[in-house]
Write an enzyme that holds these catalytic residues in place. Structure first.
Site, PDB file in Angstrom:
ATOM      1  N   LYS A  75       0.880  -1.109   0.087  1.00 18.33           N
ATOM      2  CA  LYS A  75       0.016   0.076   0.130  1.00 18.33           C
ATOM      3  C   LYS A  75       0.957   1.354  -0.119  1.00 18.33           C
ATOM      4  CE  LYS A  75      -3.886   1.952   2.619  1.00 18.33           C
ATOM      5  NZ  LYS A  75      -4.686   1.574   3.910  1.00 18.33           N
ATOM      6  N   SER A 150      -9.810   1.614   2.966  1.00 12.98           N
ATOM      7  CA  SER A 150      -8.907   2.371   2.004  1.00 12.98           C
ATOM      8  C   SER A 150      -7.812   1.550   1.436  1.00 12.98           C
ATOM      9  CB  SER A 150      -8.121   3.465   2.905  1.00 12.98           C
ATOM     10  OG  SER A 150      -7.411   2.755   3.774  1.00 12.98           O
ATOM     11  N   SER A 174      -9.879  -0.592   7.154  1.00 10.39           N
ATOM     12  CA  SER A 174      -9.283  -0.545   5.780  1.00 10.39           C
ATOM     13  C   SER A 174      -8.478  -1.735   5.095  1.00 10.39           C
ATOM     14  CB  SER A 174      -8.525   0.738   5.594  1.00 10.39           C
ATOM     15  OG  SER A 174      -8.910   1.955   5.540  1.00 10.39           O
TER      16      SER A 174
HETATM   17  N1  GLN Z   1     -13.237   3.956   6.539  1.00  8.82           N
HETATM   18  C1  GLN Z   1     -12.704   4.104   7.692  1.00  8.82           C
HETATM   19  C2  GLN Z   1     -12.280   5.905   7.427  1.00  8.82           C
HETATM   20  O1  GLN Z   1     -12.352   6.402   6.360  1.00  8.82           O
HETATM   21  C3  GLN Z   1     -11.507   3.531   8.059  1.00  8.82           C
HETATM   22  C4  GLN Z   1     -10.062   3.919   7.029  1.00  8.82           C
HETATM   23  C5  GLN Z   1      -8.838   3.114   7.509  1.00  8.82           C
HETATM   24  O2  GLN Z   1      -9.186   1.964   8.328  1.00  8.82           O
HETATM   25  N2  GLN Z   1      -7.826   3.487   7.334  1.00  8.82           N
HETATM   26  O3  GLN Z   1     -11.723   6.435   8.345  1.00  8.82           O
END
Ligand code: GLN
Length: 486
Positions: A75, A150, A174
């Site tokens: 990532k 994400s 995410s």
């Molecule tokens: N979807 C969640 C957010 O927008 C979690 C994102 C994540 O785990 N990086 O913060």
């Protein structure tokens, strides 16, 4: 692509060279990437060089580890020395880290072959990967739909066979949520098990790095490699790391019985009936395998989401203060004062969601509101954690859906941030409590889109979590289906 163990066998039997395996991955990327867009940058030359080094070791008769020669995606919020690390943000468009993150260093040392850096929501803020400043990643199961987020690029790359495994980061879901939407395995470890050194910070008390893979065994192998104490990360735990893969067994028959708790609050309103059906069938399967099933209640689970949306933006607002046009990253050209340079740089460099989070966080931390919001949220966080502690007095592992729905259409939720936030309803409480969670494929909806089941373990019980996930996986065929990309 084949599993880590299969590729390892091919390498040591000299049926295939590491360079050939890397080339296969690169070719696969070239074929499917125009459709899927998982990678922000491909590192073919770097991959071939790593592979050549593995081949040289094999030729010299040296022993190689399981990850040597295995193609993987990283990532793009993990720093890779000399290789651009953008966090899918304009503000880091030209950032070439002068240092390597601990996880990628460990993988390099193990001979793993990084084929590219994967797409994400800008600074890992989002649930669909649509917040990337650069490109929209498509779900390999239906290109008109999102891969989740994400870590959408990392999940899609594995699902599309562009690499064997990948690393994602999980702050509120995410890793697990995109794994669920892309039909792969995604594991968020206990907070502190994997070093965050070199992971671009979003919300430091929640961020954890973890593996995405097509099989539970691959996730276990990768976790054993990346976990472990790191003096460069003050929150890193000093614990022995077991060989998780060695502990996997095909059933759940244990002395005294393995107890699995179904979180009752996660079923019902807002849950797609097809997801509910699939997860309930999976729970029956766990019972078949020898687990004792109990219903447990986590009444404060539902406060997880609002609590997270105070804590995560607060930490983000502090972490992202460093992008000011002075230290590193983007600086807008013409400004007549220092303040205008700051504001112009940040206005141009950050996307809408990141700005929204910075504003929310700054507000929650400001003098007049700190007690009412941030401090309150920290207290509720403790209550959410206590619900888990109570549940783990009765059971060994918890189960619930990973996400309330399957993959949705690109653009469907971009205008409505709240509906996007709701996607992490079931993953966020686990992050707030610092517990390990894994998503494993457990079915498909009527459109052929994957469904994921989330298993939650007690602190540092990744061993148990992986065992349950593995026994389930081995008794089902979901993980063998591949997206119809050709
Ligand atoms: N979807 C969640 C957010 O927008 C979690 C994102 C994540 O785990 N990086 O913060």
């Amino acid at each position: 692509m084949a599993s880590i163990r299969e590729l390892h066998k091919q390498l040591i039997r000299k049926e295939k060279s590491a360079v050939e395996i890397a080339q296969e991955a690169i070719e696969r990327i070239q074929t499917v990437e125009p459709k899927v867009h998982s990678f922000l940058c491909m590192t073919a030359e770097h991959a071939l060089e790593q592979a050549r080094q593995v081949d040289a070791k094999i030729a010299a008769g040296e022993e190689i580890g399981l990850l040597a020669g295995i193609p993987m995606g990283i990532k793009d919020n993990m720093c890779t020395k000399g290789i651009r690390t953008t966090c899918a943000s304009r503000i880091l468009e030209n950032f070439v880290p002068p240092y390597e993150s601990t996880v990628t260093q460990k993988l390099k040392d193990a001979g793993a072959v990084m084929v590219g850096k994967t797409n994400l929501d800008e600074f890992a803020m989002g649930s669909s990967t649509e917040n990337s400043a650069y490109q929209v990643t498509c779900n390999p199961w239906d290109l008109s739909r999102v891969p989740g987020g994400s870590s959408g690029g990392s999940a899609a790359a594995v699902a599309a066979g562009e690499c064997v495994v990948s690393l994602g980061s999980d702050t509120g879901g995410s890793i697990r949520q995109p794994a669920s939407l892309c039909g792969v395995v995604g594991l968020k470890p206990t907070y502190g098990l994997v070093s965050r050194y070199g992971l671009v910070a979003f919300a430091s008390s929640l961020d954890q790095i973890g593996p995405l893979s097509t099989t539970v065994e691959d996730a276990a192998i990768l976790l054993s490699e990346i976990a472990g104490h790191d003096p460069k990360d003050a929150t890193s735990l000093k614990v022995e790391i077991p060989d998780y893969a060695k502990l996997l067994k095909p059933d759940l028959k244990r002395k005294g019985g393995l107890k699995i708790g179904v979180i009752q609050e996660t079923f019902g309103q807002g849950l797609d009936p097809v997801v509910e059906q699939a997860v309930k069938a999976a729970i029956e399967q766990l019972q078949e395998l020898g687990a004792e099933i109990h219903v447990v209640s986590c009444p404060r689970f539902r406060y997880g989401l609002p609590t997270y949306y105070i804590i995560a933006p607060s930490e983000a607002s502090a972490n992202l203060a460093r992008y000011d046009g002075v230290r590193y990253g983007l600086r807008t050209a013409e400004s007549d004062s220092l303040l205008s340079m700051y504001t112009k740089t940040r206005a141009a460099g950050f996307g809408a969601e990141v700005k929204r989070r910075i504003m929310l966080g700054t507000y929650a931390l400001s003098a007049g509101y700190y007690d009412a919001y941030y401090l309150k949220a920290q207290k509720v966080r403790t209550l959410v954690k206590q619900d888990f502690e109570t549940a783990f007095k009765k059971v060994d592992v918890l189960v619930c859906p990973t996400a309330p729905t399957t993959a949705f259409k690109a653009g469907e939720k971009t205008e409505d941030p709240l509906s996007m936030y709701l996607l992490d309803l079931m993953t966020i409480p686990v992050s707030l409590a610092g517990l390990p969670g894994i998503s494993v494929p457990c079915g498909f909806d009527q459109r052929g889109l994957p469904i994921g089941m989330q298993l939650i373990g007690n602190v540092l019980r990744e061993d148990q979590l992986l065992q349950v996930a593995y026994a389930y996986e081995q008794s089902t065929k979901w993980h063998l289906s591949k997206p119809p990309l050709e």
